[in-house]
Design a protein around this motif. Structure first.
Motif, PDB file in Angstrom:
ATOM      1  N   ASP A 141       5.991   5.417 -12.734  1.00  0.00           N
ATOM      2  CA  ASP A 141       5.291   4.395 -11.952  1.00  0.00           C
ATOM      3  C   ASP A 141       4.950   4.801 -10.512  1.00  0.00           C
ATOM      4  O   ASP A 141       5.022   4.003  -9.588  1.00  0.00           O
ATOM      5  N   GLY A 142       4.525   6.047 -10.326  1.00  0.00           N
ATOM      6  CA  GLY A 142       4.175   6.549  -8.997  1.00  0.00           C
ATOM      7  C   GLY A 142       3.060   5.765  -8.337  1.00  0.00           C
ATOM      8  O   GLY A 142       3.085   5.538  -7.118  1.00  0.00           O
ATOM      9  N   ALA A 143       2.072   5.328  -9.126  1.00  0.00           N
ATOM     10  CA  ALA A 143       0.957   4.576  -8.550  1.00  0.00           C
ATOM     11  C   ALA A 143       1.439   3.250  -7.965  1.00  0.00           C
ATOM     12  O   ALA A 143       1.012   2.853  -6.871  1.00  0.00           O
ATOM     13  N   VAL A 144       2.352   2.593  -8.653  1.00  0.00           N
ATOM     14  CA  VAL A 144       2.882   1.307  -8.170  1.00  0.00           C
ATOM     15  C   VAL A 144       3.704   1.517  -6.902  1.00  0.00           C
ATOM     16  O   VAL A 144       3.526   0.826  -5.897  1.00  0.00           O
ATOM     17  N   ARG A 145       4.607   2.485  -6.938  1.00  0.00           N
ATOM     18  CA  ARG A 145       5.468   2.736  -5.775  1.00  0.00           C
ATOM     19  C   ARG A 145       4.655   3.195  -4.573  1.00  0.00           C
ATOM     20  O   ARG A 145       4.921   2.788  -3.441  1.00  0.00           O
ATOM     21  N   ALA A 146       3.633   4.031  -4.821  1.00  0.00           N
ATOM     22  CA  ALA A 146       2.780   4.500  -3.719  1.00  0.00           C
ATOM     23  C   ALA A 146       2.003   3.334  -3.103  1.00  0.00           C
ATOM     24  O   ALA A 146       1.873   3.238  -1.878  1.00  0.00           O
ATOM     25  N   ARG A 147       1.481   2.447  -3.940  1.00  0.00           N
ATOM     26  CA  ARG A 147       0.736   1.280  -3.418  1.00  0.00           C
ATOM     27  C   ARG A 147       1.643   0.355  -2.620  1.00  0.00           C
ATOM     28  O   ARG A 147       1.242  -0.191  -1.597  1.00  0.00           O
ATOM     29  N   LEU A 148       2.860   0.139  -3.092  1.00  0.00           N
ATOM     30  CA  LEU A 148       3.806  -0.699  -2.358  1.00  0.00           C
ATOM     31  C   LEU A 148       4.125  -0.086  -0.994  1.00  0.00           C
ATOM     32  O   LEU A 148       4.111  -0.772   0.032  1.00  0.00           O
ATOM     33  N   ALA A 149       4.406   1.217  -0.982  1.00  0.00           N
ATOM     34  CA  ALA A 149       4.714   1.891   0.282  1.00  0.00           C
ATOM     35  C   ALA A 149       3.511   1.848   1.219  1.00  0.00           C
ATOM     36  O   ALA A 149       3.645   1.524   2.405  1.00  0.00           O
ATOM     37  N   ALA A 150       2.340   2.143   0.691  1.00  0.00           N
ATOM     38  CA  ALA A 150       1.129   2.152   1.524  1.00  0.00           C
ATOM     39  C   ALA A 150       0.835   0.762   2.082  1.00  0.00           C
ATOM     40  O   ALA A 150       0.444   0.616   3.248  1.00  0.00           O
ATOM     41  N   GLY A 151       1.016  -0.273   1.261  1.00  0.00           N
ATOM     42  CA  GLY A 151       0.781  -1.638   1.723  1.00  0.00           C
ATOM     43  C   GLY A 151       1.727  -2.028   2.849  1.00  0.00           C
ATOM     44  O   GLY A 151       1.319  -2.645   3.838  1.00  0.00           O
ATOM     45  N   LEU A 152       2.993  -1.667   2.713  1.00  0.00           N
ATOM     46  CA  LEU A 152       3.965  -1.965   3.759  1.00  0.00           C
ATOM     47  C   LEU A 152       3.634  -1.204   5.038  1.00  0.00           C
ATOM     48  O   LEU A 152       3.641  -1.779   6.132  1.00  0.00           O
ATOM     49  N   ILE A 153       3.306   0.065   4.899  1.00  0.00           N
ATOM     50  CA  ILE A 153       2.958   0.886   6.060  1.00  0.00           C
ATOM     51  C   ILE A 153       1.741   0.304   6.777  1.00  0.00           C
ATOM     52  O   ILE A 153       1.744   0.132   8.002  1.00  0.00           O
ATOM     53  N   MET A 154       0.691  -0.005   6.020  1.00  0.00           N
ATOM     54  CA  MET A 154      -0.525  -0.526   6.639  1.00  0.00           C
ATOM     55  C   MET A 154      -0.272  -1.881   7.291  1.00  0.00           C
ATOM     56  O   MET A 154      -0.737  -2.142   8.394  1.00  0.00           O
ATOM     57  N   GLY A 155       0.465  -2.732   6.618  1.00  0.00           N
ATOM     58  CA  GLY A 155       0.757  -4.053   7.177  1.00  0.00           C
ATOM     59  C   GLY A 155       1.505  -3.966   8.489  1.00  0.00           C
ATOM     60  O   GLY A 155       1.169  -4.653   9.464  1.00  0.00           O
ATOM     61  N   ILE A 156       2.506  -3.114   8.546  1.00  0.00           N
ATOM     62  CA  ILE A 156       3.273  -2.967   9.785  1.00  0.00           C
ATOM     63  C   ILE A 156       2.410  -2.331  10.872  1.00  0.00           C
ATOM     64  O   ILE A 156       2.441  -2.762  12.031  1.00  0.00           O
ATOM     65  N   ALA A 157       1.632  -1.325  10.508  1.00  0.00           N
ATOM     66  CA  ALA A 157       0.769  -0.671  11.500  1.00  0.00           C
ATOM     67  C   ALA A 157      -0.256  -1.646  12.076  1.00  0.00           C
ATOM     68  O   ALA A 157      -0.481  -1.687  13.288  1.00  0.00           O
ATOM     69  N   ILE A 158      -0.879  -2.430  11.226  1.00  0.00           N
ATOM     70  CA  ILE A 158      -1.873  -3.403  11.689  1.00  0.00           C
ATOM     71  C   ILE A 158      -1.193  -4.477  12.547  1.00  0.00           C
ATOM     72  O   ILE A 158      -1.685  -4.831  13.623  1.00  0.00           O
ATOM     73  N   GLY A 159      -0.059  -4.964  12.100  1.00  0.00           N
ATOM     74  CA  GLY A 159       0.665  -5.966  12.869  1.00  0.00           C
ATOM     75  C   GLY A 159       1.048  -5.471  14.249  1.00  0.00           C
ATOM     76  O   GLY A 159       0.937  -6.192  15.239  1.00  0.00           O
ATOM     77  N   ARG A 160       1.476  -4.235  14.316  1.00  0.00           N
ATOM     78  CA  ARG A 160       1.855  -3.653  15.615  1.00  0.00           C
ATOM     79  C   ARG A 160       0.651  -3.576  16.538  1.00  0.00           C
ATOM     80  O   ARG A 160       0.727  -3.914  17.712  1.00  0.00           O
ATOM     81  N   GLU A 161      -0.472  -3.118  16.015  1.00  0.00           N
ATOM     82  CA  GLU A 161      -1.663  -2.976  16.854  1.00  0.00           C
ATOM     83  C   GLU A 161      -2.227  -4.331  17.277  1.00  0.00           C
ATOM     84  O   GLU A 161      -2.684  -4.496  18.399  1.00  0.00           O
ATOM     85  N   LEU A 162      -2.181  -5.304  16.385  1.00  0.00           N
ATOM     86  CA  LEU A 162      -2.700  -6.630  16.717  1.00  0.00           C
ATOM     87  C   LEU A 162      -1.886  -7.312  17.808  1.00  0.00           C
ATOM     88  O   LEU A 162      -2.429  -8.024  18.647  1.00  0.00           O
ATOM     89  N   SER A 163      -0.572  -7.085  17.783  1.00  0.00           N
ATOM     90  CA  SER A 163       0.286  -7.752  18.755  1.00  0.00           C
ATOM     91  C   SER A 163       0.578  -6.892  19.978  1.00  0.00           C
ATOM     92  O   SER A 163       1.301  -7.325  20.870  1.00  0.00           O
ATOM     93  N   GLY A 164       0.039  -5.685  20.013  1.00  0.00           N
ATOM     94  CA  GLY A 164       0.272  -4.804  21.156  1.00  0.00           C
ATOM     95  C   GLY A 164       1.667  -4.221  21.194  1.00  0.00           C
ATOM     96  O   GLY A 164       2.170  -3.855  22.243  1.00  0.00           O
ATOM     97  N   GLY A 165       2.313  -4.145  20.072  1.00  0.00           N
ATOM     98  CA  GLY A 165       3.683  -3.648  19.980  1.00  0.00           C
ATOM     99  C   GLY A 165       4.544  -4.707  19.341  1.00  0.00           C
ATOM    100  O   GLY A 165       4.077  -5.774  18.963  1.00  0.00           O
ATOM    101  N   PHE A 166       5.816  -4.433  19.236  1.00  0.00           N
ATOM    102  CA  PHE A 166       6.693  -5.379  18.570  1.00  0.00           C
ATOM    103  C   PHE A 166       7.376  -6.348  19.534  1.00  0.00           C
ATOM    104  O   PHE A 166       7.916  -7.356  19.118  1.00  0.00           O
ATOM    105  N   ASN A 167       7.391  -6.013  20.820  1.00  0.00           N
ATOM    106  CA  ASN A 167       7.999  -6.877  21.830  1.00  0.00           C
ATOM    107  C   ASN A 167       9.442  -7.228  21.445  1.00  0.00           C
ATOM    108  O   ASN A 167       9.825  -8.401  21.391  1.00  0.00           O
TER     109      ASN A 167
END
Length: 190
Positions: A141-167
């Motif tokens: 299930d590499g495709a599933v695990r890769a998508r989960l990891a990528a989704g988490l990475i992108m979500g955190i990266a976008i959230g960080r940039e939108l809020s200007g950091g984690f504060n």
């Protein structure tokens, strides 16, 4: 009598092509695919729109060339696999994204509203990132695990940039980093 030929401006196709790509990258990161015109890009570079078409064909082809020039995330798959989660978590929590990565992220986000651009982004992401990442993660299930990891990475990266950091405090950042590392590593280890 003049012995020298008249001065002609030297053409540099590679530099012109590069300038067009740079201008297109800036435009597609700032505006939606549907709002960007070939004439706009040509005007930004100071060339005729026909020249942009000569180098890249259609707007779709130019957009694909811009996507191909964006970071494909291959650095995620480098380094020791056993410490992957820790490395990626540390980068997400503590390291600012370079402008080049932010532009690629903006292009992807702005493309959601356009059916054509969204299709091109999905195809590019599958070929250049999701496919290779899934292969690197491996079966089962590499495709599933890769998508989960990528989704988490992108979500955190976008959230960080939108809020200007984690504060958050240093302790909170460390806690976030350690928990994120375990979660990310879990996707890789299966």
């Amino acid at each position: 009598m003049d012995c020298c030929p008249p001065f002609t401006r030297r053409r540099d196709a590679a530099a012109t092509r590069g300038a067009i790509l740079d201008a297109a990258l800036i435009r597609f990161a700032a505006e939606s695919y549907d709002d960007v015109g070939m004439r706009d890009i040509a005007r930004d570079v100071g060339v005729d729109a026909a020249l942009v078409s000569r180098y890249f064909g259609s707007k779709e082809d130019l957009f694909v060339a811009v996507l191909d020039g964006c970071d494909n995330g291959s650095t995620l798959m480098s380094g020791d696999r056993a410490t992957w989660g820790q490395r990626v978590a540390r980068e997400l929590v503590y390291e600012r994204k370079p402008e080049s990565k932010l532009r690629g992220m903006l292009i992807m986000l702005r493309s959601i509203s356009s059916a054509k651009a969204s299709e091109l982004v999905q195809r590019s992401a599958d070929e250049r990132f999701h496919g290779p990442f899934a292969a690197w993660v491996g079966e089962p299930d590499g495709a599933v695990r890769a998508r989960l990891a990528a989704g988490l990475i992108m979500g955190i990266a976008i959230g960080r940039e939108l809020s200007g950091g984690f504060n958050m405090t240093t302790e909170q950042c460390e806690l976030m980093c350690s928990r994120l590392a375990v979660t990310l590593q879990g996707f890789i280890d299966g």
